[in-house]
Design a protein around this motif. Sequence first.
Motif, PDB file in Angstrom:
ATOM      1  N   LEU A 175      52.387 -73.080  39.789  1.00  0.00           N
ATOM      2  CA  LEU A 175      51.980 -74.489  39.801  1.00  0.00           C
ATOM      3  C   LEU A 175      53.132 -75.380  40.239  1.00  0.00           C
ATOM      4  N   LEU A 176      52.861 -76.303  41.146  1.00  0.00           N
ATOM      5  CA  LEU A 176      53.798 -77.354  41.542  1.00  0.00           C
ATOM      6  C   LEU A 176      53.163 -78.678  41.126  1.00  0.00           C
ATOM      7  N   ALA A 177      53.731 -79.324  40.115  1.00  0.00           N
ATOM      8  CA  ALA A 177      53.108 -80.530  39.559  1.00  0.00           C
ATOM      9  C   ALA A 177      54.035 -81.732  39.666  1.00  0.00           C
ATOM     10  N   CYS A 178      53.517 -82.798  40.229  1.00  0.00           N
ATOM     11  CA  CYS A 178      54.253 -84.068  40.292  1.00  0.00           C
ATOM     12  C   CYS A 178      53.714 -84.948  39.169  1.00  0.00           C
ATOM     13  N   ALA A 179      54.495 -85.098  38.113  1.00  0.00           N
ATOM     14  CA  ALA A 179      54.022 -85.852  36.944  1.00  0.00           C
ATOM     15  C   ALA A 179      55.205 -86.413  36.177  1.00  0.00           C
ATOM     16  N   GLN A 180      55.084 -87.675  35.796  1.00  0.00           N
ATOM     17  CA  GLN A 180      56.144 -88.324  35.034  1.00  0.00           C
ATOM     18  C   GLN A 180      56.072 -87.946  33.566  1.00  0.00           C
ATOM     19  N   THR A 181      57.203 -88.179  32.864  1.00  0.00           N
ATOM     20  CA  THR A 181      57.209 -88.122  31.415  1.00  0.00           C
ATOM     21  C   THR A 181      56.197 -89.142  30.909  1.00  0.00           C
ATOM     22  N   GLY A 182      55.438 -88.770  29.883  1.00  0.00           N
ATOM     23  CA  GLY A 182      54.457 -89.702  29.330  1.00  0.00           C
ATOM     24  C   GLY A 182      53.050 -89.465  29.819  1.00  0.00           C
ATOM     25  N   THR A 183      52.879 -88.489  30.741  1.00  0.00           N
ATOM     26  CA  THR A 183      51.535 -88.191  31.247  1.00  0.00           C
ATOM     27  C   THR A 183      50.878 -87.047  30.463  1.00  0.00           C
ATOM     28  N   GLY A 184      51.637 -86.469  29.518  1.00  0.00           N
ATOM     29  CA  GLY A 184      51.102 -85.337  28.754  1.00  0.00           C
ATOM     30  C   GLY A 184      51.383 -84.006  29.411  1.00  0.00           C
ATOM     31  N   LYS A 185      52.422 -83.950  30.264  1.00  0.00           N
ATOM     32  CA  LYS A 185      52.683 -82.726  31.027  1.00  0.00           C
ATOM     33  C   LYS A 185      53.123 -81.562  30.128  1.00  0.00           C
ATOM     34  N   THR A 186      53.827 -81.852  29.029  1.00  0.00           N
ATOM     35  CA  THR A 186      54.287 -80.750  28.168  1.00  0.00           C
ATOM     36  C   THR A 186      53.104 -79.949  27.650  1.00  0.00           C
ATOM     37  N   ALA A 187      52.072 -80.646  27.151  1.00  0.00           N
ATOM     38  CA  ALA A 187      50.864 -79.938  26.696  1.00  0.00           C
ATOM     39  C   ALA A 187      50.178 -79.262  27.874  1.00  0.00           C
ATOM     40  N   GLY A 188      50.341 -79.834  29.078  1.00  0.00           N
ATOM     41  CA  GLY A 188      49.738 -79.259  30.286  1.00  0.00           C
ATOM     42  C   GLY A 188      50.250 -77.868  30.598  1.00  0.00           C
ATOM     43  N   PHE A 189      51.484 -77.553  30.148  1.00  0.00           N
ATOM     44  CA  PHE A 189      51.942 -76.161  30.333  1.00  0.00           C
ATOM     45  C   PHE A 189      51.988 -75.384  29.020  1.00  0.00           C
ATOM     46  N   ALA A 190      52.267 -76.063  27.894  1.00  0.00           N
ATOM     47  CA  ALA A 190      52.403 -75.338  26.624  1.00  0.00           C
ATOM     48  C   ALA A 190      51.068 -74.726  26.177  1.00  0.00           C
ATOM     49  N   ILE A 191      49.988 -75.494  26.289  1.00  0.00           N
ATOM     50  CA  ILE A 191      48.679 -75.004  25.825  1.00  0.00           C
ATOM     51  C   ILE A 191      48.256 -73.736  26.581  1.00  0.00           C
ATOM     52  N   PRO A 192      48.225 -73.761  27.937  1.00  0.00           N
ATOM     53  CA  PRO A 192      47.772 -72.542  28.616  1.00  0.00           C
ATOM     54  C   PRO A 192      48.742 -71.375  28.503  1.00  0.00           C
ATOM     55  N   VAL A 193      50.052 -71.639  28.450  1.00  0.00           N
ATOM     56  CA  VAL A 193      51.015 -70.537  28.326  1.00  0.00           C
ATOM     57  C   VAL A 193      50.845 -69.828  26.978  1.00  0.00           C
ATOM     58  N   LEU A 194      50.643 -70.599  25.924  1.00  0.00           N
ATOM     59  CA  LEU A 194      50.382 -69.993  24.607  1.00  0.00           C
ATOM     60  C   LEU A 194      49.126 -69.101  24.665  1.00  0.00           C
ATOM     61  N   GLN A 195      48.108 -69.600  25.363  1.00  0.00           N
ATOM     62  CA  GLN A 195      46.855 -68.849  25.483  1.00  0.00           C
ATOM     63  C   GLN A 195      47.071 -67.553  26.272  1.00  0.00           C
ATOM     64  N   LEU A 196      47.881 -67.615  27.329  1.00  0.00           N
ATOM     65  CA  LEU A 196      48.174 -66.412  28.123  1.00  0.00           C
ATOM     66  C   LEU A 196      48.955 -65.387  27.295  1.00  0.00           C
ATOM     67  N   LEU A 197      49.869 -65.875  26.459  1.00  0.00           N
ATOM     68  CA  LEU A 197      50.611 -64.960  25.581  1.00  0.00           C
ATOM     69  C   LEU A 197      49.658 -64.210  24.659  1.00  0.00           C
ATOM     70  N   LYS A 198      48.674 -64.941  24.128  1.00  0.00           N
ATOM     71  CA  LYS A 198      47.685 -64.294  23.247  1.00  0.00           C
ATOM     72  C   LYS A 198      46.888 -63.244  24.031  1.00  0.00           C
ATOM     73  N   GLU A 199      46.482 -63.587  25.257  1.00  0.00           N
ATOM     74  CA  GLU A 199      45.767 -62.620  26.111  1.00  0.00           C
ATOM     75  C   GLU A 199      46.622 -61.380  26.347  1.00  0.00           C
ATOM     76  N   ASP A 200      47.911 -61.612  26.658  1.00  0.00           N
ATOM     77  CA  ASP A 200      48.827 -60.490  26.911  1.00  0.00           C
ATOM     78  C   ASP A 200      48.894 -59.556  25.702  1.00  0.00           C
ATOM     79  N   LYS A 201      49.028 -60.170  24.527  1.00  0.00           N
ATOM     80  CA  LYS A 201      49.174 -59.373  23.306  1.00  0.00           C
ATOM     81  C   LYS A 201      47.904 -58.567  23.042  1.00  0.00           C
ATOM     82  N   GLU A 202      46.750 -59.220  23.229  1.00  0.00           N
ATOM     83  CA  GLU A 202      45.479 -58.537  22.953  1.00  0.00           C
ATOM     84  C   GLU A 202      45.185 -57.432  23.970  1.00  0.00           C
ATOM     85  N   SER A 203      45.779 -57.562  25.176  1.00  0.00           N
ATOM     86  CA  SER A 203      45.539 -56.533  26.201  1.00  0.00           C
ATOM     87  C   SER A 203      46.493 -55.352  26.049  1.00  0.00           C
ATOM     88  N   GLY A 204      47.369 -55.445  25.034  1.00  0.00           N
ATOM     89  CA  GLY A 204      48.264 -54.320  24.755  1.00  0.00           C
ATOM     90  C   GLY A 204      49.564 -54.349  25.541  1.00  0.00           C
TER      91      GLY A 204
END
Length: 378
Positions: free
Chosen positions: A41-70
């Motif tokens: 992902l290449l994202a142009c976004a200022q501080t205050g747009t909610g960008k941290t949640a924009g990467f933290a939420i899906p990355v956490l979800q991918l980690l869970k997928e990784d763990k469940e897939s063994g």
Amino acid sequence: MNFSQLAVIEPVLKALTDAGYTQPTPIQEKAIPVVLARKDLLACAQTGTGKTAGFAIPVLQLLKEDKESGKRFNGIQVLVLTPTRELAIQVEESFRNYGKYLGFSSMTIFGGVSQVPQVQSLQRGVDILIATPGRLLDLLGQNLISLNHLRYFILDEADRMLDMGFVHDVKRVLKVIPQQRQSLFFSATMPAEIRQLADTILKSPVSIAVNPVSSTAELISQFMFHVGKEEKRFLLMNLLHNSNIDNVLVFTRTKYGADKVAKFLVREGVPAAAIHGDKSQGARQQALNNFKAGKIRVLVATDIAARGIDIDSLAHVINFDVPNVAETYVHRIGRTGRAGASGTAISFCEPEERAYVREIEKLIGKKIPIRQAGQVAV
């Protein structure tokens, strides 16, 4: 649109509900599906747009997928590089808040403090590491960190990295992380050097952009006082006494100016503190914590110290000094009016600063209304 429509999993939805978030911001709406599809992902976004949640939420979800897939979980899975300690702390806070029902461990490492507690935490094992470049390279050089099993790399505030002279350090980090990884790149602006850096990090990225720097949040009410240099302090006191300002972030152009304003306010009985580059990390964090907790009413900051500061429900920002770079004005006032809330940005303009105001008005495409010093209600 709500988070469940973005295919966010139940444990993360529950954490978001706990935090009071129901609707994604535009950057989250665009970024989350891309990251969940395991694309760069290449994202142009200022501080205050909610960008941290924009990467933290899906990355956490991918980690869970990784763990469940063994998939094997050996060492650090996620690395987030940030330009400042303050931002590192806030990013880690976000991972902890959104991932509290998932059980992944996270920590920050940054310079200016002893490395011993950081090394001890690393030795206990960590899934998500948020780091500033200098301390990360230092610990890598001492063989105290291994990034051999890294799956996700996030570069946050890339243009700030460039401003602060960290691009060479970022390139050194890139040499020691696995080539097979998913990379996410966030920057408020996209000058040529930043695009070149993105090209070295990302593979066939999806590009998204929200809130270009010239746009100021629709819900931010802006106005200005024309005032003499020596009258600014007294106008500030007048505003604090005679308006509905509960807490306010005040910007000055210099570190000396920030100290001077904070000392004046404290003398006048207003709880205040200054944060800038000459303050220790501990002092800056303490001031920020006290401000968030309501123990101090006014936080006086320079631009570099304030970059990356995320304060929920901040209703007022005051430009004690008008910035001499128009884009800086947009970044400053973007500290208020976040996540759909309304906000007010007030500027004190002395005669010498009027040329700066003309540049700001040209950038934002509108005139900033002028109030008389007697009109202090906000």
